[in-house]
Motif scaffolding. Structure first.
Motif, PDB file in Angstrom:
ATOM      1  N   PRO A 296       0.813  -1.221   0.000  1.00 31.52           N
ATOM      2  CA  PRO A 296       0.000   0.000   0.000  1.00 31.52           C
ATOM      3  C   PRO A 296       0.843   1.266   0.000  1.00 31.52           C
ATOM      4  CG  PRO A 296      -0.865  -1.590   1.569  1.00 31.52           C
ATOM      5  CD  PRO A 296       0.450  -2.128   1.101  1.00 31.52           C
ATOM      6  N   GLY A 297       1.974   1.222   0.721  1.00 34.47           N
ATOM      7  CA  GLY A 297       2.854   2.390   0.744  1.00 34.47           C
ATOM      8  C   GLY A 297       3.414   2.708  -0.624  1.00 34.47           C
ATOM      9  N   ALA A 298       3.738   1.675  -1.389  1.00 33.58           N
ATOM     10  CA  ALA A 298       4.244   1.886  -2.749  1.00 33.58           C
ATOM     11  C   ALA A 298       3.156   2.490  -3.629  1.00 33.58           C
ATOM     12  CB  ALA A 298       4.736   0.564  -3.341  1.00 33.58           C
ATOM     13  N   GLY A 299       1.924   2.003  -3.470  1.00 28.83           N
ATOM     14  CA  GLY A 299       0.820   2.556  -4.244  1.00 28.83           C
ATOM     15  C   GLY A 299       0.592   4.028  -3.937  1.00 28.83           C
ATOM     16  N   LEU A 300       0.674   4.386  -2.653  1.00 29.06           N
ATOM     17  CA  LEU A 300       0.477   5.776  -2.272  1.00 29.06           C
ATOM     18  C   LEU A 300       1.598   6.652  -2.806  1.00 29.06           C
ATOM     19  CD1 LEU A 300      -1.234   7.799  -0.653  1.00 29.06           C
ATOM     20  CD2 LEU A 300       0.248   7.335   1.314  1.00 29.06           C
ATOM     21  N   SER A 301       2.834   6.195  -2.672  1.00 32.38           N
ATOM     22  CA  SER A 301       3.970   6.975  -3.169  1.00 32.38           C
ATOM     23  C   SER A 301       3.870   7.193  -4.667  1.00 32.38           C
ATOM     24  CB  SER A 301       5.288   6.263  -2.841  1.00 32.38           C
ATOM     25  OG  SER A 301       5.537   6.284  -1.467  1.00 32.38           O
ATOM     26  N   PHE A 302       3.469   6.156  -5.382  1.00 30.95           N
ATOM     27  CA  PHE A 302       3.361   6.260  -6.828  1.00 30.95           C
ATOM     28  C   PHE A 302       2.307   7.278  -7.242  1.00 30.95           C
ATOM     29  CE2 PHE A 302       1.495   4.675 -10.855  1.00 30.95           C
ATOM     30  CZ  PHE A 302       2.599   4.872 -11.669  1.00 30.95           C
TER      31      PHE A 302
END
Length: 348
Positions: A296-302
């Motif tokens: 989820p953190g990667a999705g938010l950062s992206f």
């Protein structure tokens, strides 16, 4: 706005041949279209239609903002706006970040407003806060995010937008006070020139400007100059966007950030900053990747990095500020998006 007129003269570096003066932005667009027409004639036509359609869809934002800016210039009210932002920088940064995170402005619609604020002499710090926060999310996108990924993710994205605005705004303020951004704007924009004079020596505005022929002429002139300035930079942004969407498909970009752990968050941030993804189109892609195990953190950062560094937003920054400030803007987008992703991942 007189400052935008000066900006137009400076940014419009003309190439003179056969007595013809060509603005370098229009020249660049023409060169790109000719190159694409040679390599892919069908795509040249599609890109041209994309630019026209995008400008038409953005027209209401442009018309309203240009009218407000021209009215402010003709009446002298721009001095009051600039004055109102003086002396309360901290409060303005908070308000700018909050409004940016909750406002309905997209990265395209916010460009005229930002140009007007800078031309009125509004300090760079609150402008940076608003600029960073606004493209990340809007009310409609919040609802769509909650429906496709989840309410918790939508709330996190909103918090990331406001936090990014505060991070960039106060970071800009600190650097300015430390002497690193003593002259951040390009010549003729913002606090310099007549913008600075208006802040130092404000005069009472003349609200009914239509009673004075000189002010009517100024309203028309300022509106035309602002229109030419904004349209050419938006047209270039949309042209480049059309090519990236075709030659750098969203699916390809999003697929590169799959996986779990800290590294995918870093990759998602690095990929998101240079790559343009429409905020709405990216949501189902990220939702699908998260269903397959993407952090989820990667999705938010992206999503945050891609929204802040979209071509319209980034080109607008480049057009109005000097290169060190442009680099600072991208730096805030990169580091802020990474921090947001790591923080969100940590609380999962």
């Amino acid at each position: 706005m007189t400052t935008i007129a000066a900006r137009l003269r400076r940014l419009g570096t003309e190439a003179g041949f056969a007595g013809i003066r060509i603005d370098r932005v229009w020249g660049a667009m023409l060169a790109i279209l000719l190159a694409v027409a040679v390599l892919d004639p069908e795509q040249a036509g599609s890109s041209l239609r994309f630019v026209v359609d995008a400008l038409v869809s953005t027209a209401p934002y442009l018309a309203a903002s240009i009218a407000i800016a021209a009215y402010a210039g003709a009446t002298g009210a721009d001095a009051l706006v600039a004055r109102a932002f003086s002396g309360r920088i901290g409060a303005m940064i908070f308000l700018a970040a909050l409004f940016g995170g909750l406002s309905p402005f997209c990265s395209c619609g916010v460009i005229p407003l930002i140009a007007a604020l800078l031309a009125m002499g509004v300090p760079l710090a609150p402008v940076m806060a608003f600029w960073l926060a606004s493209p990340v999310i809007d009310p409609a996108q919040f609802v769509l995010t909650a429906g496709t990924i989840g309410t918790e993710f939508a709330v996190a994205k909103t918090a990331a937008a406001v936090g990014l605005g505060l991070f960039g705004g106060f970071g800009t303020l600190w650097l300015g006070r430390a002497g690193f951004l003593s002259d951040p704007l390009r010549p003729g924009v913002g606090n310099g020139g007549c913008g600075g004079a208006k802040m130092r020596n404000p005069k009472p505005p003349v609200w009914a400007f239509w009673n004075e022929p000189e002010r009517i002429a100024k309203f028309r002139a300022e509106g035309m100059k602002a229109t030419l300035f904004l349209v050419k930079w938006l047209a270039l942004a949309f042209l480049l966007e059309s090519l990236m969407l075709v030659w750098l498909p969203a699916e390809t970009v999003a697929a590169a950030v799959g996986g779990e752990g800290l590294w995918p968050i870093v990759v998602a941030t690095l990929v998101g900053v240079p790559a343009y993804l429409n905020g709405y189109a990216a949501l189902p892609l990220v939702s699908g990747l998260m269903a397959q195990g993407m952090a989820p953190g990667a999705g938010l950062s992206f999503l945050v990095a891609g929204g802040v560094s979209s071509l319209p937003a980034a080109i607008a920054v480049f057009a109005l500020v000097k290169r060190p400030v442009f680099a600072l803007y991208l730096g805030f987008a990169l580091s802020g998006s990474l921090i947001a992703g790591i923080a969100f991942q940590a609380i999962q």
